[in-house]
Design an enzyme around this catalytic site. Structure first.
Site, short mmCIF file in Angstrom:
data_model
loop_
_atom_site.label_atom_id
_atom_site.label_comp_id
_atom_site.label_asym_id
_atom_site.label_seq_id
_atom_site.Cartn_x
_atom_site.Cartn_y
_atom_site.Cartn_z
N GLU A 48 -10.89 -36.79 -67.58
CA GLU A 48 -11.40 -35.73 -66.69
C GLU A 48 -12.12 -34.73 -67.59
O GLU A 48 -11.48 -33.99 -68.34
CB GLU A 48 -10.24 -35.07 -65.93
CG GLU A 48 -10.65 -33.88 -65.07
CD GLU A 48 -9.44 -33.18 -64.47
OE1 GLU A 48 -8.50 -33.88 -64.03
OE2 GLU A 48 -9.44 -31.94 -64.45
N ARG A 52 -16.23 -26.83 -68.34
CA ARG A 52 -15.99 -25.57 -69.02
C ARG A 52 -16.95 -25.38 -70.19
O ARG A 52 -16.96 -24.32 -70.81
CB ARG A 52 -14.55 -25.52 -69.54
CG ARG A 52 -13.51 -25.52 -68.43
CD ARG A 52 -12.16 -25.24 -69.01
NE ARG A 52 -11.11 -25.18 -68.00
CZ ARG A 52 -9.87 -24.80 -68.26
NH1 ARG A 52 -9.53 -24.45 -69.48
NH2 ARG A 52 -8.96 -24.77 -67.31
N THR A 75 -12.90 -28.79 -63.32
CA THR A 75 -13.35 -27.40 -63.24
C THR A 75 -14.64 -27.28 -62.45
O THR A 75 -15.52 -26.51 -62.79
CB THR A 75 -13.53 -26.80 -64.64
OG1 THR A 75 -12.52 -27.28 -65.52
CG2 THR A 75 -13.40 -25.26 -64.57
N LYS A 135 -4.72 -31.65 -56.50
CA LYS A 135 -4.34 -31.32 -57.87
C LYS A 135 -3.37 -30.15 -57.78
O LYS A 135 -3.73 -29.09 -57.25
CB LYS A 135 -5.59 -30.92 -58.66
CG LYS A 135 -5.32 -30.40 -60.05
CD LYS A 135 -6.60 -29.99 -60.73
CE LYS A 135 -6.37 -29.71 -62.19
NZ LYS A 135 -7.61 -29.41 -62.90
O1 LIG Z 1 -10.04 -25.87 -63.43
C1 LIG Z 1 -9.75 -27.04 -63.65
O2 LIG Z 1 -9.94 -28.02 -62.89
C2 LIG Z 1 -9.18 -27.25 -64.97
O3 LIG Z 1 -9.93 -27.59 -65.85
C3 LIG Z 1 -7.74 -27.01 -65.19
C4 LIG Z 1 -7.22 -27.92 -66.27
O4 LIG Z 1 -6.97 -29.21 -65.72
C5 LIG Z 1 -5.95 -27.34 -66.84
O5 LIG Z 1 -6.22 -26.02 -67.32
C6 LIG Z 1 -5.36 -28.21 -67.96
O6 LIG Z 1 -4.18 -27.56 -68.33
P1 LIG Z 1 -3.48 -27.88 -69.75
O7 LIG Z 1 -3.11 -29.35 -69.74
O8 LIG Z 1 -2.27 -26.98 -69.78
O9 LIG Z 1 -4.48 -27.57 -70.81
#
Ligand SMILES: O=C(O)C(=O)C[C@H](O)[C@H](O)COP(=O)(O)O
Length: 218
Positions: A48, A52, A75, A135
Site C-alpha cells: 500500500e 504522503r 492516504t 480500514k
Molecule cells: O492515511 C492513510 O491511509 C495512512 O497512510 C495511514 C497509514 O496506513 C498508517 O499511518 C500506518 O500506521 P503505522 O503502521 O503505525 O505506521
C-alpha cells in the site's frame, strides 16, 4: 490473477489470503522495484503506497509494472488522487477516513475502496456508501483489537483492516478475530530502510511477519 496458494483472485480475497498489508512511504520511485523484489522474496507481494510523498504515483506505476505485486494507494484524500492512483495502476485505494467523493470515484473506476472508520457511526456511513470492508484506522489509538471485536458484533457483515500503531506483538490479537481480513502496518517496510536501499533487511522483516501471521492462522 492470483498471487497466493489459495488461488484467491479478487483484490479483497487476495488481501485476506495474505493477511498482511505493508504500508509504504516511499521518497524515490527508483527504490520501488527493489522494494517490490524484497516483498516478493519475503513472501508478501502486497504494497500500500501512501500518497504522503510526491513519488507515490510513480512508485505505484513501477510496482504495477512488475506484475507480481498487489499494489494499493494509501492516504488517498480526494477524488483527484483516486484518478492519479488508478492511472498509475493501483489495484485498490485506501483512505484514512470515509469520504463519499473518494468511495464514489473508486466505484466509477471499478476499484476496491478501503475507507477508514473506527466508530459505529463511521462504519454505518461506510455501509451506506456500499462499503463492507473498512480500514480500522488509527487502530492503536482507537481501542485496538477489543474495539474491532466490539464493532464486529453489531456489524456482522463488515470486515476490518486494522492499521495504525500496530507491530508484530499485536498481530495475534487482531488476526484472532474472524472480522479482520488483514492487518496493515509500516513496521514491515520502514521508510528509512527503503530510502537507504536496505532491501535485504526489508525482506527479512517481511519474511518474519509472514512467518508470524502464518503461525497464527486458526
Ligand atoms: O492515511 C492513510 O491511509 C495512512 O497512510 C495511514 C497509514 O496506513 C498508517 O499511518 C500506518 O500506521 P503505522 O503502521 O503505525 O505506521
Amino acid at each position: 490473477m492470483t498471487d497466493h496458494p489459495t488461488g484467491a483472485t479478487s483484490v479483497l480475497d487476495r488481501l485476506a489470503a495474505h493477511r498482511l498489508v505493508p504500508v509504504v512511504v516511499i521518497d524515490d520511485a527508483q527504490d520501488a522495484d527493489a522494494l517490490g523484489a524484497a516483498l516478493v522474496a519475503g513472501g508478501l507481494p502486497v504494497a500500500e503506497v501512501t500518497f504522503r510523498t510526491p513519488a507515490a504515483a510513480d512508485a505505484i506505476r513501477v510496482l504495477r509494472a512488475r506484475g507480481d505485486v498487489l499494489v494499493g494507494a494509501g492516504t488517498v484524500l480526494t477524488a483527484a488522487q483516486v484518478d492519479q492512483a488508478v492511472a498509475a495502476g493501483a489495484d485498490y485505494v485506501v483512505s484514512p477516513g470515509t469520504s463519499r467523493a473518494v468511495v464514489e470515484r473508486c466505484a466509477e473506476h471499478g476499484v476496491l475502496a478501503l475507507p477508514g472508520a473506527v466508530t459505529a457511526t463511521e462504519v454505518q456511513a461506510a455501509l451506506e456508501l456500499g462499503v463492507t470492508t473498512v480500514k480500522f484506522f488509527p487502530a492503536g489509538a482507537s481501542g485496538g483489537a477489543a474495539a474491532v471485536a466490539a464493532l464486529a458484533a453489531p456489524f456482522g457483515g463488515v470486515r476490518f483492516v486494522p492499521t495504525g500503531g500496530i507491530g508484530p506483538a499485536d498481530l495475534a490479537d487482531y488476526l484472532a478475530l474472524p472480522a479482520v481480513a488483514a492487518v496493515g502496518g509500516s513496521w514491515m517496510v520502514p521508510r528509512d530502510l527503503v530510502r537507504a536501499g536496505g532491501t535485504a533487511a526489508v525482506r527479512t522483516l517481511v519474511a518474519d511477519a509472514v512467518t508470524l501471521a502464518t503461525s497464527l492462522r486458526p
